[in-house]
Design an enzyme around this catalytic site. Structure first.
Site, PDB file in Angstrom:
ATOM      1  N   GLY A  15      73.299  33.320  51.866  1.00  0.00           N
ATOM      2  CA  GLY A  15      73.898  34.759  51.657  1.00  0.00           C
ATOM      3  C   GLY A  15      74.595  35.119  50.499  1.00  0.00           C
ATOM      4  O   GLY A  15      75.455  34.235  50.037  1.00  0.00           O
ATOM      5  N   ARG A  76      66.471  32.489  50.720  1.00  0.00           N
ATOM      6  CA  ARG A  76      66.629  31.292  51.925  1.00  0.00           C
ATOM      7  C   ARG A  76      65.096  30.644  51.302  1.00  0.00           C
ATOM      8  O   ARG A  76      64.229  31.428  51.221  1.00  0.00           O
ATOM      9  CB  ARG A  76      66.594  31.926  52.853  1.00  0.00           C
ATOM     10  CG  ARG A  76      67.634  32.851  53.310  1.00  0.00           C
ATOM     11  CD  ARG A  76      68.601  32.535  54.363  1.00  0.00           C
ATOM     12  NE  ARG A  76      69.545  33.815  54.515  1.00  0.00           N
ATOM     13  CZ  ARG A  76      70.998  33.705  54.573  1.00  0.00           C
ATOM     14  NH1 ARG A  76      71.760  32.387  54.181  1.00  0.00           N
ATOM     15  NH2 ARG A  76      71.710  34.443  55.018  1.00  0.00           N
ATOM     16  N   ASP A 107      77.069  26.713  53.555  1.00  0.00           N
ATOM     17  CA  ASP A 107      76.908  25.210  53.820  1.00  0.00           C
ATOM     18  C   ASP A 107      75.508  24.909  53.694  1.00  0.00           C
ATOM     19  O   ASP A 107      75.385  23.699  53.595  1.00  0.00           O
ATOM     20  CB  ASP A 107      77.412  24.887  55.335  1.00  0.00           C
ATOM     21  CG  ASP A 107      77.089  25.789  56.347  1.00  0.00           C
ATOM     22  OD1 ASP A 107      76.425  27.109  55.871  1.00  0.00           O
ATOM     23  OD2 ASP A 107      76.937  25.859  57.799  1.00  0.00           O
ATOM     24  N   SER A 109      73.271  25.811  51.789  1.00  0.00           N
ATOM     25  CA  SER A 109      73.025  25.561  50.182  1.00  0.00           C
ATOM     26  C   SER A 109      73.634  24.277  49.810  1.00  0.00           C
ATOM     27  O   SER A 109      73.077  23.515  48.737  1.00  0.00           O
ATOM     28  CB  SER A 109      73.482  26.590  49.516  1.00  0.00           C
ATOM     29  OG  SER A 109      73.034  27.999  49.668  1.00  0.00           O
ATOM     30  N   THR A 129      80.768  31.824  49.995  1.00  0.00           N
ATOM     31  CA  THR A 129      80.270  32.616  51.328  1.00  0.00           C
ATOM     32  C   THR A 129      81.410  33.374  52.041  1.00  0.00           C
ATOM     33  O   THR A 129      82.522  32.818  52.041  1.00  0.00           O
ATOM     34  CB  THR A 129      79.715  31.503  52.435  1.00  0.00           C
ATOM     35  OG1 THR A 129      79.420  32.153  53.791  1.00  0.00           O
ATOM     36  CG2 THR A 129      80.534  30.314  52.676  1.00  0.00           C
ATOM     37  N   ASP A 131      81.722  33.570  55.131  1.00  0.00           N
ATOM     38  CA  ASP A 131      82.055  33.190  56.486  1.00  0.00           C
ATOM     39  C   ASP A 131      83.195  32.064  56.451  1.00  0.00           C
ATOM     40  O   ASP A 131      83.655  31.876  57.494  1.00  0.00           O
ATOM     41  CB  ASP A 131      80.659  32.399  57.056  1.00  0.00           C
ATOM     42  CG  ASP A 131      79.441  33.027  57.048  1.00  0.00           C
ATOM     43  OD1 ASP A 131      79.673  34.568  56.992  1.00  0.00           O
ATOM     44  OD2 ASP A 131      78.492  32.760  56.984  1.00  0.00           O
ATOM     45  N   ASP A 133      83.188  29.001  56.086  1.00  0.00           N
ATOM     46  CA  ASP A 133      82.682  27.954  57.190  1.00  0.00           C
ATOM     47  C   ASP A 133      82.234  26.657  56.435  1.00  0.00           C
ATOM     48  O   ASP A 133      81.473  25.992  56.894  1.00  0.00           O
ATOM     49  CB  ASP A 133      81.539  28.569  58.224  1.00  0.00           C
ATOM     50  CG  ASP A 133      80.432  28.829  57.246  1.00  0.00           C
ATOM     51  OD1 ASP A 133      80.274  28.827  56.004  1.00  0.00           O
ATOM     52  OD2 ASP A 133      79.346  28.884  57.996  1.00  0.00           O
ATOM     53  N   ARG A 175      78.536  34.415  60.878  1.00  0.00           N
ATOM     54  CA  ARG A 175      77.507  33.430  61.687  1.00  0.00           C
ATOM     55  C   ARG A 175      77.952  32.883  62.809  1.00  0.00           C
ATOM     56  O   ARG A 175      78.693  33.589  63.642  1.00  0.00           O
ATOM     57  CB  ARG A 175      76.916  32.289  60.627  1.00  0.00           C
ATOM     58  CG  ARG A 175      75.581  31.816  60.829  1.00  0.00           C
ATOM     59  CD  ARG A 175      75.303  30.827  60.054  1.00  0.00           C
ATOM     60  NE  ARG A 175      74.738  31.104  58.529  1.00  0.00           N
ATOM     61  CZ  ARG A 175      73.520  31.448  58.257  1.00  0.00           C
ATOM     62  NH1 ARG A 175      72.759  31.076  58.993  1.00  0.00           N
ATOM     63  NH2 ARG A 175      73.475  31.820  57.097  1.00  0.00           N
ATOM     64  N   LYS A 218      98.209  53.681  76.004  1.00  0.00           N
ATOM     65  CA  LYS A 218      97.567  53.372  74.995  1.00  0.00           C
ATOM     66  C   LYS A 218      96.438  54.275  74.752  1.00  0.00           C
ATOM     67  O   LYS A 218      95.551  54.184  75.879  1.00  0.00           O
ATOM     68  CB  LYS A 218      97.497  51.949  74.638  1.00  0.00           C
ATOM     69  CG  LYS A 218      97.429  51.286  73.520  1.00  0.00           C
ATOM     70  CD  LYS A 218      97.047  49.823  73.447  1.00  0.00           C
ATOM     71  CE  LYS A 218      97.188  49.532  71.958  1.00  0.00           C
ATOM     72  NZ  LYS A 218      96.980  48.380  71.522  1.00  0.00           N
TER      73      LYS A 218
END
Ligand code: ADP
Ligand code: F6P
Length: 272
Positions: A15, A76, A107, A109, A129, A131, A133, A175, A218
């Site tokens: 990504g 990808r 991750d 890659s 990324t 993410d 992660d 993800r 609220k």
């Protein structure tokens, strides 16, 4: 003794993330300044296998530091997950005189880079990324831009949610990681947060929270939902049925991956 590295390749994979261009620029200019030759590999491992490889110079990376996306393109590539694909990739590197590759990606890659390294090609990974992660790094290029983009969008959703006295479920990317959801939940003052790392599947608790907050006056209720949990639309229908309050789901999607990188992402990308 290890072979001297004279030529490196650079590719972006998986990504895309804001700041990848700044990272490509830094890699190219630093390498050239150190007397190396640089080859750009288009579209990640797919471009490597298709030999979409070209020489890069200082001007190849001019005027890109501020641009989102990646000038090298990304993809990808299933073939690269096979040993035959990895062997072919290493042979293509040798054919083009590429002694080492800088892989900018997430991750997956990184796993690809490890496999290429096992085939005898020196590899370096730069974490890119949205993410956040990747293990063993505090930061991944693109995360800061993504959370700021998402934060702005959620502020806007909050305005309309408040006017209509609605419940809003906002789903953000990441993800299987909940970092974008976590940071935005704090920054946007969300009422509930659903994270893949810590989800108890207790929807009744959220419903009770909504009813309780409404009794306290609220006018809106923001639920930050991570992509790893998903199902925002069906969750909205169930919550609406249980509370009697209009409930809408907004899935922010790919807008989080685009846009001009923030200062932090440009600076982190430049620190190679
Ligand atoms: P990201 O890098 O953003 O996590 P992916 O998980 O889709 O994205 O990985 C990007 C690419 O890296 C994959 O399309 C594939 O070519 C390569 N890759 C991922 N996992 C492996 C693996 N286990 N072995 C070899 N290559 C891999
Ligand atoms: O890894 C970045 C990311 O945007 C994730 O947050 C998301 O799950 C995934 O990529 C989406 O991938 P694709 O571009 O294949 O839809």
């Amino acid at each position: 003794m290890a072979k001297e590295i004279k030529t490196i390749g650079v590719l972006t994979s998986g990504g895309d993330a804001p700041g990848m261009n700044a990272a490509i620029r830094a890699v190219v200019r630093k390498a050239l300044a150190n007397g190396l030759k640089v080859k750009g590999i288009k579209k990640g491992y797919m471009g490597l296998l298709n030999e979409e490889i070209y020489d890069m110079d200082r001007r190849s990376v001019a005027d890109i530091i501020q641009r989102g996306g990646t000038i090298l393109g990304t993809a990808r590539c299933m073939e690269f997950k096979t040993e035959a694909g990895q062997k072919k990739g290493a042979e293509i590197c040798r054919k083009h005189g590429i002694d080492g590759i800088v892989v900018i990606g997430g991750d997956g890659s990184y796993r690809g880079a490890q496999k290429l390294s096992a085939q005898g090609i020196n590899t370096i990974g730069l974490p890119g990324t949205i993410d956040l992660d990747i293990a063993c790094t505090d930061y991944t290029i693109g995360f800061d831009t993504a959370i700021n983009t998402a934060m702005d969008a959620i502020d806007k959703i909050r305005d309309t949610s408040s006017s209509h006295e609605r419940v809003s479920i906002v789903e953000v990317m990441g993800r299987n990681a909940g970092y974008i959801a976590l940071w935005c939940a704090i920054a946007n003052g969300a009422d509930d947060i659903l994270l893949p790392e810590k989800y108890d599947y207790n929807e009744q608790r959220i419903i009770d929270n909504i009813i309780d907050n409404r009794k306290k006056g609220k006018t809106h209720h923001i639920i930050l939902n991570a992509e790893g949990i998903g199902h925002s639309e069906s969750m909205a229908r169930r919550i609406e049925a249980a509370t009697g309050l209009e409930t809408r789901a907004s899935i922010l999607g790919y807008m989080q991956r685009g846009g001009s990188p923030t200062c932090k992402d440009r600076v982190c990308a430049a620190a190679v």
